[in-house]
Design an enzyme around this catalytic site. Structure first.
Site, PDB file in Angstrom:
ATOM      1  N   GLY A   1       0.792  -1.149   0.033  1.00  0.00           N
ATOM      2  CA  GLY A   1       0.110   0.183   0.033  1.00  0.00           C
ATOM      3  C   GLY A   1       0.723   1.271  -0.079  1.00  0.00           C
TER       4      GLY A   1
ATOM      5  N   TRP B   1       2.477   1.472  -3.544  1.00  0.00           N
ATOM      6  CA  TRP B   1       1.399   2.215  -4.374  1.00  0.00           C
ATOM      7  C   TRP B   1       1.430   3.639  -4.473  1.00  0.00           C
ATOM      8  CZ3 TRP B   1      -2.902   5.271  -3.732  1.00  0.00           C
ATOM      9  CH2 TRP B   1      -3.810   5.399  -5.090  1.00  0.00           C
ATOM     10  N   HIS B   2       1.803   4.118  -3.356  1.00  0.00           N
ATOM     11  CA  HIS B   2       1.589   5.589  -3.187  1.00  0.00           C
ATOM     12  C   HIS B   2       2.628   6.199  -4.023  1.00  0.00           C
ATOM     13  CE1 HIS B   2      -1.368   5.219  -0.152  1.00  0.00           C
ATOM     14  NE2 HIS B   2      -1.837   6.327  -0.306  1.00  0.00           N
ATOM     15  N   GLY B   3       3.887   5.726  -4.274  1.00  0.00           N
ATOM     16  CA  GLY B   3       5.133   6.357  -4.820  1.00  0.00           C
ATOM     17  C   GLY B   3       6.265   5.366  -4.857  1.00  0.00           C
TER      18      GLY B   3
ATOM     19  N   PHE C   1       0.066  10.169  -7.338  1.00  0.00           N
ATOM     20  CA  PHE C   1       0.002   8.536  -7.000  1.00  0.00           C
ATOM     21  C   PHE C   1      -0.900   8.075  -8.014  1.00  0.00           C
ATOM     22  CE2 PHE C   1      -0.301  10.805  -2.699  1.00  0.00           C
ATOM     23  CZ  PHE C   1       1.181  10.729  -2.420  1.00  0.00           C
TER      24      PHE C   1
END
Lengths: 630, 484
Positions: free
Chosen positions: B340, B343-345, B484
Site C-alpha cells: 500500500g 502504491w503511493h509512490g 499517486f
C-alpha cells in the site's frame, strides 16, 4: 452526531428515493438556491469572460516577441499548448481581474499578507519589493557591490576628466531606512549602503550619504507605504543636502516649494501585490497620509487654500544645446521631481537627464549626447537607488550603447537568444558544424561567442565577424583550440551579426559556440591627440601602465570614426616591444574587443588605432582594460 | 520532487480548481449531458473524460485506451469461458478464465511497474553499482502518467470481479470505456469498483435532488481544498524544505501537512462524489473523519476507504487474510501495508510509511482488545492516534529518508538552529485553526449533506463565494494525490 451508515461497497447513502432525513421546505429552497448559485457562478463567469474579456496585455519589444514565440512553440502533445491557453484565459478574464484584487486587498488588510511573492509585507502593513530588500537573492547570499563601485568609478573618472564635478548620490534602500518596519525572516544586509559609499570613496568618487537625512524624517516622509520609491518629502530633503554639499544653495530662491495634496502619488507595490490601479479594492488600504510637493513660480499666496492657483514653475530641462545648464542631475526614474527641487534650492536651471528603468548607469548614455555641443556641467549629481547597484553581476541583458563614451563598462554579454545556424546542429546543444562560407547569426546581435574547436582537420583559416557597422577578421591557427569573438552592437541587430567561417583546407570543422557572460573592466583614459605616422596613417594611442596580460585579457575600445567608412588598423604593444596587429573595417561608432592572449605574461604598454591619412575627424572615445574575458 | 511536492512532469492535468475546468469544461459537459438523449450520455462522459485527460498529455490517452481494451477483452474472455464451463463443469476443476485474469494482471501491473517504478528501480540499481565503483546504467527517466495507479486498479478490479463471479461482463464497450475513464474520479479516486458501477452505468436516476446534493458535495470539497489545504501548503512546504527547524517549527510543519493532505484529498473526493451525483452516479465514500480515530486500525477504516478496501479484498484476503493462523495474518497485514505504501509512490519514504502503518496495525492486533490502551479516556486515545498519524505523514511527505529523519529529530527536540525555521502567516494560522475545528468539530461532508440543514447549506454558499474569490487571485496548489 450519528454518522450515516454506508451502503455495501461504501457508496454514498444519498440514494435516490431513500431520504434518511425529511427535507423541510426551507431546506429544499436552500438546496435549489445552492444549485442556482453554483450554475450562475460557472456559466456567468464563462459568459462574462467570453463576451467581455479584458484587453490583451500591452507588451512591447522583447517581451512581446517572447510571448508570441511561446505561443508559436506551444504544442498539444507535451501540454505546453494547454498551459498557454490557461495563461491567455487568465490574462483576459474580466472576472478574475475584478475579484482577484478583492482577495489580494483582503489578505493585505486583514492578514498583512501579500498575494504575490514579489511583495513582502513588513510591520504595520508596509510593503517592500523583495528584489529591493537584499538584491538578487533575497536572504540567500550576500550581494556584491564591488563591481558596481568599479563601474561607477570608471564613469566618474571620465566625467571628471571633462572638468565636471561628479557627485554620486546613492539612495538607501527602503529596508535600510525603514528597518524597524522591514519584513521579518529576511536578511536585510543593512551595512551595504555604508560599504558602497566607502568603496566609492576608495575609488576617489565624491559621494553624498543620505542616511542622516532619512534618519531625521518621519516614517511616512521617508518612503511610501505602498510604493517602492522614496517619498517626495525625502526627495526635498535630499535636494537640500545635495545643493548644500555642492555649495550652490540660493539664499533667496525665486520659486517656492508648496505642499501639493492635489498631486497623486505612486502605489506600485499594490499593483505588484495583485491590486491594480483601477481597482476599487484599493480604497480599503489607502490612507492618503503621504505628502507631495510642487515648485511654483510666484510668491507664496497668503491664503494657503489658494496655493494651488499659483503657476507651476517651468521644468528645468528646457535647455537648448548651446545653453546647457551648469548643474545637471542624472540617474533613474526612482527620483522624479528631484530635479525640480534642486533647481528650486539652487535657484538655477538643472538639467535633468534621469532615465527610467534599466541598468543603474544607463542614464549616463544620455550625457554625451546632451553635452556634445556645449560646455560640460560644473556639477553633476548622479542619483541611483542602492538596490540597483546590487543587481550588478546578475544574468541580464545590459545593452551596450556605443554612442557615448561612458557606458562602455556595461557590456551586454548575456545570451538573448540561442545561436542559429543555417544547418542543424550535429549533436547536443550549441554544437555547430559550420561549412566553409556558412553563417551563424545571433538573434539580437548582442553576444560574445566563445568558439571551441573539437574534432579533426587543420582548421586553419580566417573567421570574420560582420555586424552592421564593423567587419573584423579573426585568424584561427591550426594549434588554436579556442577563439573569443565579440559581437557587440548599438541596437537590436536581429540577425545582422554574422560569424563566417572561411576555413582553408578543412571543409568542415566541429565547434562549440557558447556565449561569454561576464567581463570585468578597468577604465583607462581616452586616446591621445591624433598623430601622423611615417606610413601616412593617422594614429591615436592609449597608454597603459602596470597592466599584466593574462590569457584572455582584453581591451574594449569605443571608437567614434565620424563619417569614415573603411579599413582601420588596431595595434597592441607590450613593454618588450611585441606588437599585435588587427585589421578591421568600420564606420560610425563601433566597439571593439581585442583578445590579447598572444601577449600573455607580458606587460601591456599601449593600444593604437590607425586610419588612413585624410580620414575625416575621428577619435578613440575610450579604451578599457579587461583583466580577463570569462 | 518539485516545489509543489509533486514529481516533475511536463504539464499539470486539468484540476477541478482550474478556471478551464470550472468555467469551460464543466458547464459545457453538464449542458451537453443533460441536453443529450440518454443513449448518448455514456459517449459524452467518455469523450469528455478523454478530453479531460488529454489536456495533460494527449499521448498518454493511448495508455488508458490500451488498458481499457485489454480489460474489456479479458472480461469478455472470462465471461465466455465461464459460460462454456457451465456445460462442461467438473468437480474440483479450477475456475474458468484464469488465463484472462493473468493477462489482465500482467498488462495492468506491467504498465504500473514500468511507468511508476522503473525510475526507482534503476536509481536503486545505480546506487548499488556506485557502491561497487561500477558505472551507472544509462536510463532516460520515464514520465509518470497522471492517475495511472487509479485507472489500472479500477480496470483490474473489473476482470477480477468477473472471474470471482462478483460481477457480470459489461455488454457494451462504451459503458466500460466510460467506467475506466470517468473524469470525476479518473486521476485521484475514489477507486470505484466495477461491481458497484456496472448497474449504474446501464441504469441510473437523474433528479434535481440528486443534482443539488452533488452541488453541495462539490462546493464543500472545493472549499476544503482552496480555503484550508492550499492555505496550509506554504507552511508545510517551507518546513519540509528547510534544513534546520526548531521543535515548534517542525511540529507546525508536520501538523500543517497533516491537515493539508486530509483536506486536499478528501476535498478532491468530495468534488468527485459531487460530480458523480450531478450525473446520477454514486461513488464510494472515501473519508470518514479519519483524524477522529482512536486507533490505527480504526484510522484505516476511515482513511482512503476505497484504497484500503481494495487492498483488503484484492490483496490481503487473497494472501490468506486471517484465515491461516496468527503469524501468517501478521505477515499478510504487513505485506499489504508495505505494498500500500509502495502504491503511493516509488520511494523508500513510502515504503517506510507503509511499514510504519503495518507495524502499528500488527501491534494493535497482537495486543488484542482488552489492553491498557483501550482503558484510556477516549479523547486521549484520539490524541495518541493522531500523533502517530502525524509522525507517519512525515515519512509520507519527506523527499528522502534523511529528510524524514531530520524532521523527526527536530520534532523530538533534537534541533540544530532556528536559521531556517517556519514562520506561519496570519491566514495560515487561521486556516490551521479552522482545519482543526472542521476536523474535530464537524461531521463528515456526507453526514452534513444528509442532514439537509438550510443553515449549513447557506454557510456553504458563503464558503463557496469565498473560494471563488480566492481562486481568482493567486495560483493554486495541485492536488497532492495526483502524484499517486
Amino acid at each position: 452526531m450519528k454518522e450515516p451508515t454506508p451502503e455495501p461497497d461504501g457508496l454514498v447513502v444519498i440514494a435516490p428515493g431513500k431520504p434518511r432525513v425529511e427535507e423541510t421546505p426551507m431546506a429544499r429552497l436552500t438546496r435549489v438556491l445552492a444549485v442556482i448559485v453554483f450554475l450562475s457562478a460557472l456559466v456567468g463567469t464563462a459568459a462574462v469572460d467570453l463576451f467581455n474579456p479584458l484587453p490583451a496585455p500591452a507588451l512591447i519589444g522583447k517581451e512581446r516577441a517572447n510571448f508570441d514565440r511561446l505561443d508559436q512553440e506551444a504544442r498539444w502533445l507535451d501540454g505546453t499548448k494547454a498551459r498557454r491557453i490557461a495563461i491567455h484565459r487568465r490574462l483576459s478574464s474580466r472576472v478574475r481581474g475584478t475579484l482577484g484584487p478583492v482577495h489580494a486587498a483582503s489578505l493585505l488588510r486583514y492578514f498583512h499578507e501579500s498575494a504575490s511573492e514579489q511583495v513582502l509585507v513588513g510591520g504595520d502593513g508596509w510593503l517592500f519589493l523583495d528584489r529591493q530588500v537584499a538584491g538578487p537573492a533575497k536572504g540567500q547570499r550576500r550581494p556584491s557591490i564591488d563591481r558596481s563601485a568599479a563601474l561607477l568609478a570608471a564613469a566618474a573618472r571620465r566625467i571628471t576628466a571633462k572638468g565636471t564635478r561628479f557627485v554620486a548620490v546613492p539612495v538607501p534602500r527602503k529596508s535600510t531606512v525603514m528597518a524597524d518596519l522591514a519584513p521579518s525572516g529576511i536578511e536585510l544586509f543593512p551595512s551595504i549602503e555604508g560599504e558602497l559609499l566607502e568603496r566609492l570613496g576608495d575609488h576617489g568618487v565624491e559621494t553624498i550619504d543620505l542616511r542622516p537625512m532619512f534618519d531625521g524624517l518621519a516614517p511616512h516622509d521617508r518612503y511610501l507605504k505602498f510604493d517602492s520609491h522614496w517619498a517626495q518629502a525625502a526627495r526635498v530633503g535630499a535636494a537640500g543636502v545635495m545643493v548644500d554639499h555642492a555649495g550652490v544653495r540660493s539664499s533667496a530662491p525665486s520659486t517656492r516649494l508648496v505642499e501639493a495634496p492635489w498631486l497623486s502619488y505612486s502605489t506600485d507595490l499594490l499593483r505588484f501585490a495583485g491590486i491594480p490601479d483601477d481597482s476599487w479594492a484599493r480604497s480599503w488600504l489607502l490612507s492618503h497620509s503621504e505628502k507631495t510637493f510642487e515648485v511654483r513660480a510666484r510668491a507664496p499666496e497668503r491664503d494657503p487654500e489658494r496655493a494651488h492657483e499659483g503657476k507651476r514653475a517651468p521644468r528645468p530641462i528646457q535647455a537648448v544645446k548651446d545653453r546647457m545648464p551648469p548643474l545637471a542631475l542624472f540617474g533613474t526614474s526612482f527620483s522624479s521631481r528631484l530635479g525640480d527641487y534642486l533647481a528650486h534650492f539652487a535657484d538655477s536651471p538643472v538639467f535633468d537627464g534621469s532615465q527610467p528603468g534599466g541598468f543603474f548607469l544607463d542614464s549616463l548614455a544620455r550625457l554625451r549626447q546632451c553635452y556634445n555641443f556645449g560646455a560640460w556641467p560644473e556639477v553633476l549629481w548622479y542619483e541611483f537607488p542602492v538596490f540597483k547597484a546590487l543587481r550588478q553581476g546578475q544574468d541580464r541583458n545590459w545593452t551596450l550603447s556605443t554612442s557615448q563614451g561612458f557606458s562602455l563598462s556595461v557590456l551586454p554579454i548575456v545570451p538573448t537568444s540561442p545561436l542559429r545556424a543555417e544547418m542543424a546542429p550535429t549533436t547536443g546543444t550549441g554544437r555547430l558544424a559550420i561549412d566553409r562560407g556558412h553563417l551563424i547569426t545571433s538573434g539580437n546581435g548582442i553576444a560574445m561567442v566563445r568558439v571551441t574547436r573539437e574534432g579533426s582537420g587543420p582548421g586553419e583559416g580566417l573567421w570574420s565577424l560582420r555586424t552592421a557597422n564593423l567587419t573584423a577578421e579573426v585568424p584561427w591557427h591550426a594549434a588554436r583550440k579556442e577563439l573569443l569573438i565579440p559581437i557587440i552592437a548599438t541596437h537590436d541587430l536581429g540577425g545582422e551579426v554574422q560569424l563566417i567561417a572561411k576555413a582553408n583546407g578543412a571543409p568542415t570543422m566541429d565547434v562549440t559556440a557558447t556565449l561569454v557572460t561576464d567581463l570585468d573592466l578597468e577604465s583607462r583614459s581616452p586616446g591621445t591627440p591624433e598623430r601622423v605616422r611615417t606610413d601616412g596613417q593617422t594614429t591615436q594611442t592609449v597608454t597603459f601602465t602596470g597592466v599584466t596580460i593574462e590569457r584572455h585579457s582584453a581591451i574594449v575600445a569605443h571608437l567614434d570614426l565620424g563619417s569614415w567608412q573603411g579599413p582601420l588598423e588596431l595595434r597592441s604593444r607590450t613593454a618588450t616591444g611585441s606588437t599585435a596587429i588587427w585589421r578591421a573595417e568600420g564606420a560610425g561608432q563601433v566597439t571593439i574587443v581585442l583578445d590579447l592572449s598572444r601577449h600573455a605574461g607580458e606587460t601591456l604598454s599601449s593600444f593604437e588605432v590607425s586610419l588612413p591619412a585624410g580620414a575625416p575627424p575621428w577619435r578613440i572615445d575610450s579604451a578599457d582594460w579587461a583583466p580577463r574575458l570569462r | 520532487m518539485d516545489d509543489g511536492g509533486l514529481p516533475a512532469v511536463l504539464s499539470s492535468p486539468v484540476l477541478f480548481t482550474d478556471a478551464e475546468f470550472l468555467y469551460a469544461f464543466l458547464p459545457a459537459f453538464l449542458g451537453l449531458y443533460y441536453l443529450a438523449q440518454e443513449r448518448f450520455r455514456p459517449w459524452i462522459i467518455a469523450a469528455f473524460s478523454y478530453g479531460f485527460y488529454a489536456w495533460w498529455r494527449p499521448d498518454f490517452v493511448i495508455l488508458m485506451w490500451a488498458s481499457t481494451v485489454l480489460d474489456y477483452s479479458a472480461g469478455r474472455g472470462i465471461g465466455r469461458a465461464q459460460r462454456l464451463a457451465t456445460f462442461t463443469a467438473e468437480e474440483g476443476a479450477r475456475r474458468p478464465g484464469r488465463s484472462w485474469v493473468w493477462l489482465s494482471c500482467l498488462g495492468n501491473l506491467g504498465l504500473l511497474a514500468y511507468f511508476k517504478y522503473a525510475n526507482f528501480g534503476v536509481d536503486t540499481l545505480n546506487g548499488l553499482l556506485a557502491q561497487f565503483g561500477e558505472p551507472p546504467v544509462a536510463w532516460t527517466a520515464v514520465i509518470l502518467p497522471v492517475g495511472i495507479s487509479f485507472y489500472t486498479f479500477q480496470s483490474l478490479s473489473y476482470t477480477v470481479d468477473i472471474y470471482r463471479g462478483d460481477a457480470e461482463p459489461v455488454r457494451r464497450f462504451r459503458d466500460f470505456a466510460c467506467y475506466v475513464s470517468m473524469f470525476p474520479q479518473l486521476v485521484a479516486g475514489p477507486i470505484v469498483r466495477y461491481r458497484s458501477m456496472g448497474q449504474q452505468l446501464v441504469e441510473r436516476t437523474h433528479s434535481m435532488r440528486l443534482f443539488g446534493m452533488g452541488v453541495l458535495f462539490f462546493q464543500a470539497g472545493l472549499a476544503k481544498k482552496v480555503l484550508l489545504a492550499d492555505s496550509l501548503a506554504p507552511v508545510a512546504q517551507s518546513a519540509f524544505g528547510s534544513d534546520s527547524l526548531t521543535t515548534v517549527g517542525a511540529w507546525l510543519g508536520a501538523l500543517s501537512y497533516t491537515f493539508q493532505l486530509y483536506f486536499d484529498f478528501s476535498g478532491y473526493s468530495d468534488m468527485a462524489i459531487g460530480l458523480g451525483l450531478m450525473i446520477g452516479f454514486r461513488f464510494p465514500v472515501n473519508f470518514d473523519r479519519p483524524y477522529a480515530s482512536r486507533s490505527i486500525t480504526e484510522f484505516w477504516r476511515r482513511w482512503h476507504i476505497s484504497l484500503s478496501s481494495f487492498l483488503r479484498d484484492y490483496l490481503y484476503i487473497p494472501l490468506g487474510g486471517n484465515r491461516k493462523g496468527g503469524a501468517r495474518t501478521y505477515v499478510n497485514l504487513s505485506l499489504t501495508m508495505l505494498l500500500g505504501g509502495l502504491w503511493h509512490g516509488a520511494a523508500w519514504t513510502f515504503i517506510a510509511w507503509g511499514a510504519y502503518q503495518g507495524f502499528w496495525l500488527v501491534l494493535e492486533r497482537l495486543a488484542g482488545r482488552r489492553t491498557l490502551y483501550q482503558r484510556l479516556p477516549s479523547a486521549l486515545r484520539l490524541l495518541l492516534t493522531f500523533l502517530l498519524v502525524v509522525i507517519g505523514w512525515v515519512f509520507f511527505r519527506a523527499d528522502s529518508m534523511a529528510q524524514a529523519g531530520q524532521m523527526l529529530a527536530s520534532m523530538a527536540g533534537w534541533t540544530g538552529s532556528s536559521a531556517g525555521d517556519v514562520t506561519i502567516s496570519g491566514s495560515a494560522a487561521a486556516a490551521l485553526a479552522a482545519a482543526a475545528a472542521v476536523t474535530w468539530g464537524l461531521p463528515s461532508t456526507q453526514a452534513l449533506v444528509a442532514r439537509r440543514s438550510a443553515l449549513w447549506m447557506l454557510l456553504l454558499q458563503l464558503a463557496f463565494a469565498a473560494t471563488l474569490i480566492a481562486l481568482h487571485s493567486a495560483d493554486h496548489v495541485p492536488f497532492l494525490y495526483f502524484q499517486f
